[in-house]
Write an enzyme that holds these catalytic residues in place. Structure first.
Site, PDB file in Angstrom:
ATOM      1  CD  GLU A   7     -56.221 -16.276 -15.359  1.00 54.55           C
ATOM      2  OE1 GLU A   7     -56.077 -15.094 -15.004  1.00 54.55           O
ATOM      3  OE2 GLU A   7     -56.890 -17.098 -14.703  1.00 54.55           O
TER       4      GLU A   7
ATOM      5  CD  GLU B 218     -55.096 -19.624 -11.600  1.00 50.26           C
ATOM      6  OE1 GLU B 218     -54.165 -19.485 -12.407  1.00 50.26           O
ATOM      7  OE2 GLU B 218     -55.704 -18.672 -11.093  1.00 50.26           O
TER       8      GLU B 218
HETATM    9  C1  GAL Z   1     -56.105 -15.993 -11.567  1.00 51.87           C
HETATM   10  C2  GAL Z   1     -54.627 -15.827 -11.886  1.00 51.87           C
HETATM   11  C3  GAL Z   1     -53.771 -16.121 -10.680  1.00 51.87           C
HETATM   12  C4  GAL Z   1     -54.304 -15.388  -9.490  1.00 51.87           C
HETATM   13  C5  GAL Z   1     -55.711 -15.839  -9.240  1.00 51.87           C
HETATM   14  C6  GAL Z   1     -56.334 -15.268  -7.985  1.00 51.87           C
HETATM   15  O1  GAL Z   1     -56.895 -15.354 -12.501  1.00 51.87           O
HETATM   16  O2  GAL Z   1     -54.252 -16.696 -12.903  1.00 51.87           O
HETATM   17  O3  GAL Z   1     -52.455 -15.714 -10.944  1.00 51.87           O
HETATM   18  O4  GAL Z   1     -54.234 -14.031  -9.766  1.00 51.87           O
HETATM   19  O5  GAL Z   1     -56.481 -15.457 -10.362  1.00 51.87           O
HETATM   20  O6  GAL Z   1     -56.517 -13.921  -8.023  1.00 51.87           O
END
Ligand code: GAL
Length: 916
Positions: free
Chosen positions: A505, A598
């Site tokens: 990200e 993710e």
């Molecule tokens: C995503 C990020 C993770 C973690 C997750 C939950 O956007 O890549 O590192 O922060 O959100 O908050």
């Protein structure tokens, strides 16, 4: 010139006359653990710290670290200074990872810090703390409580920032004369700088990289030598708990000046089938001597019996001859065909078979070096329509994201703690791990190889554009090539690693062509270092038509696949807002595989159920629904998410509707320290399927039901202890690997329900609570499949302890994880018990930490007293070295009888690296 003892000369002569047999007694490589007995000192405040800085840092004006995880990363910062910084002397440590010779750093003259007292050999450090590595200086706390603290919730409220020193005296015996001697550090957080006998020898800023310092020029052979390592962990530098200290293993490596180079072997497997496979091997040899030499390189392949240390000879590569120029590095390549190879692949349909290549470097029949490379034989295809294909078989990615901490043990690496995490992920049915968002401890990849997990190895959480003021964007311009090549060179022989991810990200998603150029640069480096695996970076913002998306070879989507803030319950929220984007990416890149790198970001506090329960399948957390801001709890009905997230149910349906997606990685497998969304005052996350202590949340069973369809299971929630809810609606939800469930309350059927298409839980939302027994009978294809029953319990009557293993190794490292439960007089576990439990120990063990998985609990992890949270508390016991006698752990709690549990600490207890 190397002097040889007489008997060796005789042996060499003998072997050269008799046959082509090598003298194995003189293989010079030694890899010695130097973890024990370091002196450690951390400055109490930043004012005290010395001025031996790596580089100046920008002033921090914005210390807010409770930003949404998907906030836009901000601009890159440039700082200029006239101050003396040590960076120019540190940069050359990374030279071996820079491909363009003109870009390598030249060490300036001088020896900065050389007169500083702490690096001197005669500095009296006896008042410093005596510690063993791996060491995390911050994990024992105390936690910073409240708002506007030096370290906030984002970084876990623990004192990880600061400057600290580690010192150790190492004896280098006379026999090491003429050898090359290296210090190998698997990880130090962060900005490490190393002095040897007062000489600045090098260092490495990125806290997650593994690195090597050549100590040879600075050592005194035949005497004591002083290592002094300075670390400088910045505040406001991470979105999670980074830990602080030399938190991974440290080694002294001794070799002949002619040796296999650092991470100097690369094994590729081609044309792989169960009938045969071509194994090609590249060996890099370093000649650190001033003379030119002819050497031979011989490599033998052994099959490893999984779970044991047994090896059996399989085949030899052809002997290769090489002329080494002085002070140079040379490569040699060879290949063999292996008949009927035992392939490496993820269980349950495949087996993670492993091989070992033993490479010998030989000069005049004398073995100068022997170097082992563990590897696996497998083929991997990334198919845009069929997903991931391992050895010809489609393997759906059932993955979790994992941060690096080991819960109450912090960042300090421990084999058993990590193995326990992986064992529970196996039980879950997980077959893949995305290492978020940095290279792991090297031992983790040995475990994923052995246990058969697929791994996405990730480099950074940011590139040039920062997410927190002092994160590693500061070093990106000067270190990205070294960090990326170091990660790949270290990890490339692991069959478990399937994909390199260069970033998560990153802010460059927002900078069009400029961002795309950075992505392209990183991809080119990765491709150059390893042409066998593709490269990706995870996107939560970049869209199919943005230039950066064309620069990855596999599309890793964070949250965008199932859509971000696009369901009705999320409509009022500000931030990134996208419809489900799988189809658009698939259309635009019909040849690229998509992974949901993710997904979910669902939240819950284990065993804590809040009412009312929402009707829909996914909702953002709010203070009135799903969340209890006063207590800091999130409902365990497992329907609530971070603002940008989607519940598991929504993610599953989205994946099932887009079968070309290769599967994905839930955020997150285990809870981790820091990032306590949505309650900033807490210490640890709410995202895990497993809490920080290792207790399963209800969500664990929702995933198990999906990921292990052949494992008969059914799970009921909530618990059934609701004295205040008699006569009130108390929804009951069921997770099962079956397809149908009948629910009974006190023997009366509440109906039989069947999962509809794209439905992943069965819910009875109108159950009127009455105490007693809830029973669920699950069916699969009409046949009884599994059963679960929960009961309203009586008053607390007893304590009980349970150990994860009854025997541990008496090596001073192994751990026993002891769970404390509160039972009623019928031995039923009380699911909402909150009792203070104190642990004591007799025998050769220490109570290393306690926990309960409650993100709001700010009691130090080192406290031997812990309140049970939702009925459970954990004590982590460590064996003491060499003492093979029983360890007795006793738990006491006011009003309850004490309970004592005995475990064995045995010399031949379960061995590290061996399946149990
Ligand atoms: C995503 C990020 C993770 C973690 C997750 C939950 O956007 O890549 O590192 O922060 O959100 O908050």
């Amino acid at each position: 010139m190397l002097k040889l003892p007489g008997y060796l000369v005789a042996l060499i002569l003998l072997s050269s006359i008799s046959c082509k047999q090598e003298d194995t007694q003189n293989a010079a490589r030694e890899r010695i653990s130097i973890n024990d007995d370091w002196r450690f000192m951390k400055y109490q405040s930043s004012d005290e710290s010395d001025s031996l800085i790596y580089d100046v840092r920008p002033e921090v004006t914005d210390t807010q670290d409770d930003k949404a995880a998907d906030s836009k990363p901000t601009e890159a910062i440039e700082v200029s200074t006239n101050m003396a910084v040590l960076k120019p002397w540190i940069l050359p440590t990374g030279n071996e990872f820079i491909s363009d010779p003109s870009k390598k750093s030249v060490r300036p003259d001088g020896n900065p810090g050389g007169t500083y007292p702490l690096v001197q050999r005669d500095y009296d450090d006896h008042t410093w703390e005596l510690i063993d590595l791996p060491h995390d200086w911050a994990i024992q706390g105390p936690f910073f409580e409240g708002w506007n603290t030096p370290v906030g919730g984002g970084m876990g409220r623990l004192p990880s920032p600061g400057v600290a020193w580690y010192r150790k005296t190492i004896e280098i015996p006379k026999e090491d004369e003429g050898k090359s001697i290296f210090l190998d550090v698997d990880g130090a957080m962060s900005y490490a700088m190393v002095w040897v006998n007062g000489h600045l020898a090098g260092g490495w800023p990125y806290g997650y990289s593994s690195w090597r310092i050549n100590l040879t020029p600075y050592l005194e052979i035949g005497g004591d030598n002083q290592l002094a390592i300075r670390l400088d962990n910045p505040p406001n530098s991470s979105r999670w708990y980074p830990g602080g200290g030399i938190y991974r293993n440290v080694w002294l490596v001794k070799t002949d000046p002619i040796h296999v180079a650092h991470w100097g072997t690369f094994i590729k497997t081609n044309n792989v089938s169960s009938k045969s496979a071509e194994i090609s091997l590249t060996v890099d040899i370093s000649n650190n001597s001033d003379a030119s030499h002819d050497v031979e390189v011989v490599t033998s392949i052994y099959a490893l019996e999984n779970g044991t240390s047994e090896r059996s000879f399989v085949k030899k590569f052809d002997r290769k001859t090489l002329v080494l120029s002085p002070n140079a590095r040379h490569s040699v390549e060879s290949s063999v065909i292996l008949e009927n190879p035992k392939l490496w692949g993820p269980p349950p349909s495949q087996k993670p078979n492993l091989y070992l290549a033993v490479t010998q470097v030989i000069r005049d029949h004398k073995i100068l070096d022997e170097y082992e490379t563990q590897f696996g034989i497998r083929s991997i295809e990334f198919d845009a329509n069929r997903g991931l294909i391992v050895n010809g078989e489609p393997v759906y990615i059932k993955g979790v994201n994992q941060h690096h901490d080991l819960g109450a043990l912090g960042a300090a690496w421990n084999d058993r703690a990590a193995e326990r995490q992986l064992e529970m992920l196996k039980e879950l049915g997980c077959n893949a791990i995305r290492i978020a968002h940095n290279p792991p401890a090297p031992e983790l990849l040995d475990m994923t190889d052995r246990m058969g997990f697929l791994v996405v190895d990730e480099l950074y959480d940011c590139w040039e554009r920062k997410k927190t003021p002092l994160d590693f964007h500061l070093i990106f311009p000067e270190w990205h090539e070294q960090d990326l090549r170091a990660m790949i060179r270290r990890d490339k022989n692991h069959p478990s690693v399937i994909l390199w991810s260069t970033g998560n990200e990153v802010g460059e998603q927002y900078t069009d062509e400029a961002g795309a150029r950075v992505a392209a640069k990183l991809r080119a480096i990765a491709n150059d270092e390893d042409p066998t695996r593709p490269t990706s970076a995870s996107f939560n913002y970049a869209k199919p038509d943005m230039p950066i998306t064309a620069e990855v070879e596999v599309i890793n989507l964070n949250y965008q696949g199932e859509g971000i803030r696009n369901a009705p319950a999320y409509a009022h929220l500000k931030g990134i807002n996208t419809p489900p984007l799988y189809p658009k990416f698939h259309d635009k890149f019909p040849d690229k595989m998509i992974i949901s790198s993710e997904n979910s970001a669902a939240l819950s506090s284990r065993g804590t159920y809040l009412f009312p329960v929402v009707d829909g399948i996914s909702a953002p957390i709010s203070d009135s629904v799903g969340g209890d801001p006063a207590q800091g709890y999130v409902s365990a009905y497992e329907l609530h998410t971070a603002n940008f997230g989607s519940s598991a149910d929504k993610v599953f349906s989205s994946l099932d509707m887009h079968p070309y997606v290769a599967g994905g990685f839930v955020w997150s497998g285990w809870d981790y320290l820091g990032e306590p969304t949505p309650y900033y005052l807490s210490r640890s996350s709410y995202f895990g399927l497993i809490d920080l202590a290792g207790f399963k949340k209800d969500r664990f069973y929702l995933y198990q039901a999906r990921w292990r369809p052949d494992f008969p299971m059914v799970h009921i929630l909530p618990h059934w202890n609701w004295p205040d809810r008699i006569g009130k609606i108390t929804p009951v939800h069921i997770f099962t690997s079956g397809d149908e469930v009948e629910l009974f309350l006190n023997g009366k059927s509440l109906g039989r329900k069947k999962k509809k298409p794209f439905e992943y839980r069965l819910r009875w939302d109108d159950v009127i609570y009455e105490p007693g027994t809830l029973k669920a009978i699950a069916y699969k294809e009409g046949k009884e499949w599994s059963e679960d029953m929960i009961k309203t319990t009586g008053a607390p009557a007893k304590l009980k302890l349970m150990a994860d293993r009854s025997v541990i190794n008496s090596d001073g490292k192994d751990l026993a994880f002891i769970t404390a439960l509160i039972l009623d007089e019928n031995n039923l576990e009380i699911p909402n018990a909150a009792h203070s439990v104190s642990f004591t120990i007799e025998g050769p063990g220490n109570i290393l930490a306690t926990d309960n998985g409650d993100p709001t609990d700010l009691t130090s992890f080192s406290s031997p007293t812990r309140k049970t949270f939702s009925g459970k508390a954990l004590a982590i016991i460590q064996s003491q070295k060499g003492q093979a006698v029983p360890i007795r752990i006793t738990a006491t709690s006011p009003g309850l009888d004490p309970y004592t549990l005995t475990i064995e600490s045995a010399k031949d207890g379960p061995l590290k690296g061996v399946n149990k």
